[in-house]
Motif scaffolding. Structure first.
Motif, PDB file in Angstrom:
ATOM      1  N   ARG A  15       0.829  -1.212   0.000  1.00  0.00           N
ATOM      2  CA  ARG A  15       0.000   0.000   0.000  1.00  0.00           C
ATOM      3  C   ARG A  15       0.863   1.261   0.000  1.00  0.00           C
ATOM      4  O   ARG A  15       0.433   2.326  -0.396  1.00  0.00           O
ATOM      5  CB  ARG A  15      -0.941  -0.003   1.210  1.00  0.00           C
ATOM      6  CG  ARG A  15      -2.162  -0.889   1.024  1.00  0.00           C
ATOM      7  CD  ARG A  15      -3.248  -0.517   2.020  1.00  0.00           C
ATOM      8  NE  ARG A  15      -2.824  -0.792   3.386  1.00  0.00           N
ATOM      9  CZ  ARG A  15      -2.983  -1.975   3.978  1.00  0.00           C
ATOM     10  NH1 ARG A  15      -3.515  -2.986   3.321  1.00  0.00           N
ATOM     11  NH2 ARG A  15      -2.597  -2.159   5.226  1.00  0.00           N
ATOM     12  N   GLU A  16       2.083   1.118   0.522  1.00  0.00           N
ATOM     13  CA  GLU A  16       2.998   2.256   0.537  1.00  0.00           C
ATOM     14  C   GLU A  16       4.439   1.762   0.431  1.00  0.00           C
ATOM     15  O   GLU A  16       4.722   0.587   0.654  1.00  0.00           O
ATOM     16  CB  GLU A  16       2.817   3.088   1.817  1.00  0.00           C
ATOM     17  CG  GLU A  16       3.086   2.313   3.087  1.00  0.00           C
ATOM     18  CD  GLU A  16       2.802   3.091   4.357  1.00  0.00           C
ATOM     19  OE1 GLU A  16       2.001   4.035   4.321  1.00  0.00           O
ATOM     20  OE2 GLU A  16       3.392   2.721   5.393  1.00  0.00           O
ATOM     21  N   SER A  98       2.796   6.804  -0.734  1.00  0.00           N
ATOM     22  CA  SER A  98       1.740   5.836  -1.046  1.00  0.00           C
ATOM     23  C   SER A  98       2.054   5.138  -2.368  1.00  0.00           C
ATOM     24  O   SER A  98       2.827   5.657  -3.189  1.00  0.00           O
ATOM     25  CB  SER A  98       0.390   6.559  -1.150  1.00  0.00           C
ATOM     26  OG  SER A  98       0.398   7.397  -2.301  1.00  0.00           O
ATOM     27  N   TYR A  99       1.419   3.985  -2.579  1.00  0.00           N
ATOM     28  CA  TYR A  99       1.653   3.244  -3.832  1.00  0.00           C
ATOM     29  C   TYR A  99       1.258   4.116  -5.031  1.00  0.00           C
ATOM     30  O   TYR A  99       2.008   4.226  -6.009  1.00  0.00           O
ATOM     31  CB  TYR A  99       0.844   1.933  -3.832  1.00  0.00           C
ATOM     32  CG  TYR A  99       1.047   1.133  -5.097  1.00  0.00           C
ATOM     33  CD1 TYR A  99       2.212   0.376  -5.281  1.00  0.00           C
ATOM     34  CD2 TYR A  99       0.100   1.128  -6.116  1.00  0.00           C
ATOM     35  CE1 TYR A  99       2.417  -0.354  -6.436  1.00  0.00           C
ATOM     36  CE2 TYR A  99       0.299   0.401  -7.286  1.00  0.00           C
ATOM     37  CZ  TYR A  99       1.468  -0.338  -7.431  1.00  0.00           C
ATOM     38  OH  TYR A  99       1.677  -1.050  -8.591  1.00  0.00           O
ATOM     39  N   CYS A 102       3.782   6.800  -5.626  1.00  0.00           N
ATOM     40  CA  CYS A 102       5.000   6.249  -6.223  1.00  0.00           C
ATOM     41  C   CYS A 102       4.799   6.014  -7.729  1.00  0.00           C
ATOM     42  O   CYS A 102       5.674   6.325  -8.539  1.00  0.00           O
ATOM     43  CB  CYS A 102       5.353   4.939  -5.519  1.00  0.00           C
ATOM     44  SG  CYS A 102       6.946   4.264  -6.014  1.00  0.00           S
ATOM     45  N   LYS A 177       9.080  -3.475   0.194  1.00  0.00           N
ATOM     46  CA  LYS A 177       8.599  -2.099   0.011  1.00  0.00           C
ATOM     47  C   LYS A 177       9.613  -1.024   0.402  1.00  0.00           C
ATOM     48  O   LYS A 177       9.301   0.147   0.444  1.00  0.00           O
ATOM     49  CB  LYS A 177       7.286  -1.873   0.764  1.00  0.00           C
ATOM     50  CG  LYS A 177       7.328  -2.169   2.253  1.00  0.00           C
ATOM     51  CD  LYS A 177       5.950  -1.920   2.840  1.00  0.00           C
ATOM     52  CE  LYS A 177       6.009  -1.978   4.357  1.00  0.00           C
ATOM     53  NZ  LYS A 177       4.719  -1.623   4.947  1.00  0.00           N
TER      54      LYS A 177
END
Length: 316
Positions: A15-16, A98-99, A102, A177
């Motif tokens: 998610r991040e 956050s995804y 990004c 991540k």
């Protein structure tokens, strides 16, 4: 099976992301914050000034300043896609993005970087025509051709970004991540993948050759002809002026392409990771800041336009 697949997808797309930057060296963070902030303010004001002056002063309605305005607009967006997030993260304990943030950063940075590669080559063609074919300049560099060259640069840059971003984001991450970088960039994201990325690296290398080596070669050919033409100029003053105009473009070209080629056209190695971060700061932050300074401080037309604009404001 369905729930197992869903879990795998959930794990593979975090998610991040955590942007590590230089978090292993906290003492570097404050000087970097000051440097980024100073560079960003200079970039914003410098590039905005070029756009405004080129638009308002009729004497600057020429192909050279049309392309320079495009470059300034590009640099404004280019730095804005990464620097504000970097400034927030440097001063934060949790350095997250956050995804979606990004993905947006990856797409915009790649699109504008690719566009700049082509635009700098177009600008060198403009200088080549101006110096080597001065009598035919207005016939060759007519408004339609200028618009077509600029549009081709932007469209090619954004098309490349769609392709590369899609390929990069399709790679499974398996819960990884931690991005060992200041921002979301292709080489840094490929390192997170838990599958073999050889094919992606080969594609990245091939596209980098198209967008970096071919424009650089064309620029060097243009400048070989330009140097020949300049050396034939009789007066020393004329030679100095011609070299001054082209010198500023060459400085920008060396900084931008030199660092981008180092980043994208060498095989990834663990030893070069910190160097890679510093190098990407050059084409991502330093070059966009230097562009307006290099082009304006050495240019009488722009200085004259600034003076006329200030005089008009003061009279009003």
């Amino acid at each position: 099976v369905k729930s197992h697949n869903m879990n795998w997808v959930n794990e593979s797309v975090p998610r991040e992301f955590i942007l590590l930057g230089f978090s292993d060296r906290p003492w570097l963070e404050f000087p970097l914050f000051v440097m980024f902030l100073f560079s960003y303010i200079l970039t914003i004001f410098g590039n905005l000034a070029i756009i405004v002056v080129s638009h308002l002063d009729p004497k600057l309605h020429t192909p050279m300043y049309f392309f320079l305005t495009n470059l300034s607009l590009l640099d404004l967006c280019y730095t804005t896609s990464t620097v504000p997030q970097m400034l927030v993260n440097i001063r934060s304990v949790r350095k997250v993005i956050s995804y979606g943030g990004c993905v947006a950063q990856l797409f915009i940075f790649l699109a504008l970087g690719s566009t700049e590669c082509l635009l700098l080559a177009v600008m060198s063609f403009d200088r080549f025509v101006a110096i080597c074919r001065p009598l035919h300049y207005s016939v060759i560099m007519h408004q339609r051709l200028c618009l077509q060259l600029a549009a081709a640069s932007w469209i090619s840059g954004f098309s490349n970004s769609v392709l590369q971003s899609t390929w990069t984001l399709q790679m499974p991450l398996c819960g990884h991540k931690e991005v060992d970088h200041f921002f979301c960039e292709v080489p840094a994201l490929l390192k997170l993948s838990c599958v073999d990325t050889t094919a992606n690296e080969a594609e990245l290398f091939f596209i980098s050759v198209l967008f970096l080596l071919i424009p650089v070669t064309l620029i060097l050919i243009s400048y070989a002809f330009i140097v020949q033409a300049v050396l034939r100029i009789q007066s020393a003053e004329g030679r100095r002026k011609a070299f001054g105009t082209c010198g500023s473009h060459l400085i920008v070209v060396s900084l931008f392409y030199g660092t981008a080629i180092y980043m994208y056209l060498q095989p990834p190695s663990p030893a070069s990771k910190d160097r890679g971060k510093m190098v990407s700061l050059f084409y991502g932050i330093i070059t966009p800041m230097l562009n307006p300074l290099i082009y304006t401080l050495r240019n009488k037309d722009v200085k004259g336009a600034f003076k006329r604009l200030i005089a008009r404001i003061l009279i009003k």
